[in-house]
Design an enzyme around this catalytic site. Structure first.
Site, PDB file in Angstrom:
ATOM      1  N   LYS A 108       0.843  -1.185   0.000  1.00  0.00           N
ATOM      2  CA  LYS A 108       0.000   0.000   0.000  1.00  0.00           C
ATOM      3  C   LYS A 108       0.889   1.250   0.000  1.00  0.00           C
ATOM      4  CE  LYS A 108       0.966   1.527   4.108  1.00  0.00           C
ATOM      5  NZ  LYS A 108       1.591   2.844   4.247  1.00  0.00           N
ATOM      6  N   TYR A 193      -3.662   4.311   6.694  1.00  0.00           N
ATOM      7  CA  TYR A 193      -4.138   3.363   7.698  1.00  0.00           C
ATOM      8  C   TYR A 193      -5.428   3.861   8.345  1.00  0.00           C
ATOM      9  CZ  TYR A 193       0.361   0.916   7.573  1.00  0.00           C
ATOM     10  OH  TYR A 193       1.467   0.198   7.175  1.00  0.00           O
TER      11      TYR A 193
END
Length: 365
Positions: A108, A193
């Site tokens: 990511k 996140y």
């Protein structure tokens, strides 16, 4: 398990592309603990191959330079590649891996722009290979326990979420401070996140976003990217998620979910190990225990299982693409100072696939 490059019956062979600190400190040890995967090859800079040979259990011939990445096409034992490179390089290597017929696990954020992410998803779709975004926090028992507490009604109607992730970035030469390579500052790195976990816990998509960012002119670290970002997500039913991320605040990574009948808190919430969950309801305060696990082993095992079964991964490329679109909306909201309305699809987990096996979790779906 052994990390030998020799084919392991019943296991999926991975080639890890990019041998930085994450690969050295986390991924190579994690694949040794994997139940369904093994390390078949590494891809690194030509000048780094001698050093990598010294820390790797692989044979020298299993360590490739970046310019030799295409040679993995001839390695039938390499079924999947794990891309661990600066964000702007993800598209190039994902598309090449897809052309070689390799399944792809990509760190990511999926890309540095929504357009690149969309092209990556399409390339893998056209090639008939799986693409999974490496959202490790969607595979831990602690995060699933928060999600289950929310979606089972244990906390009552949820009203507020607060998610914070920060650390002090002291390295002026870090690629994460280069907009071309990173696509942004703390938002696509550690702020992601907060964004992704809020969506995961609720299982829903936000309807609007508001945001503000700080990019000082007198700090050479932040000539190209923001120093801090704050954004608010609005979900159906009036649920609000407040999120903050910064490259200039002492290490914090925490999650709080507040409902009418209870609350769940994780602190720390996003680090690689030693997560701590507390759930408080009318029955009292609990800190659940979970079996030992490695976050990266869990995500690699899930992807390996999907490769063997043909199932869609829980966090496919579409999940990463959705976050790219939302981050673009966050930057737009910060630039204009106005709320950005989003096209939020109805339903739960609209961009996710087959749920993973989570240690110690009873099926609550």
């Amino acid at each position: 398990m052994t990390a030998s490059s020799q084919p392991q019956p019943g296991r999926v062979g991975y080639a890890i592309v990019g041998v930085g600190q994450l690969t050295k400190d986390e991924l190579i040890p994690a694949v040794r603990e994997s139940e369904h995967a093994y390390l078949a090859a590494l891809v690194t800079g030509a000048e780094d191959k001698p050093e990598v040979s010294g820390i790797s259990p692989l044979r020298p011939e299993d360590i490739y330079a970046y310019e030799d990445f295409g040679k993995l096409a001839d390695r039938d034992d390499v079924q999947a590649v794990y891309i661990v490179l600066p964000n702007a390089l993800h598209r190039e290597y994902v598309e090449q891996a897809a052309r070689m017929g390799k399944h792809v696990l990509c760190e990511k954020p999926l890309a540095s722009t929504p357009e690149d992410a969309e092209a990556m998803v399409q390339a893998c779709r056209d090639a008939g290979v799986l693409l999974m975004t490496a959202y490790r926090c969607q595979y831990t028992p602690e995060h699933w326990a928060v999600r289950d507490a929310v979606q089972s009604g244990q906390l009552g109607p949820v009203r507020l979420l607060n998610l914070v992730h920060s650390h002090v970035e002291e390295d002026r030469g870090a690629w994460r401070l280069d907009r071309k390579l990173a696509g942004g500052g703390p938002l696509p790195d550690i702020g992601l996140y907060c964004l992704n976990t809020a969506r995961f816990v609720l299982g829903r998509e936000p309807q609007w976003v508001e945001a503000a960012l700080d990019q000082p002119q007198d700090d050479p670290r932040f000539r190209e990217v923001e120093r801090s970002v704050s954004f608010r997500l609005g979900f159906a039913g009036g649920v609000l998620a407040d999120c903050q991320a910064s490259y200039a605040a002492l290490d914090v990574n925490a999650l709080r979910v507040l409902g009418e009948q209870g609350r769940a808190a994780m602190d720390p919430a996003f680090q690689y190990s030693d997560l701590c969950l507390t759930v408080t309801t009318a029955e009292g305060r609990q800190q659940p225990d979970f079996p030992e696990y490695d976050q990266f082993s869990l995500e690699m095992d899930h992807f390996a299982a999907c490769i063997r079964s043909g199932a869609q991964p829980w966090t496919p490329g579409e999940e990463g693409l959705q976050d790219q679109r939302l981050m673009a909306a966050i930057y737009e909201a910060a630039r204009t100072g106005k709320r950005v309305t989003l096209d939020a699809p109805e339903g739960r987990d609209m961009f996710r696939g087959t749920p993973p096996q989570v240690p110690g979790r009873q099926d609550a779906e």
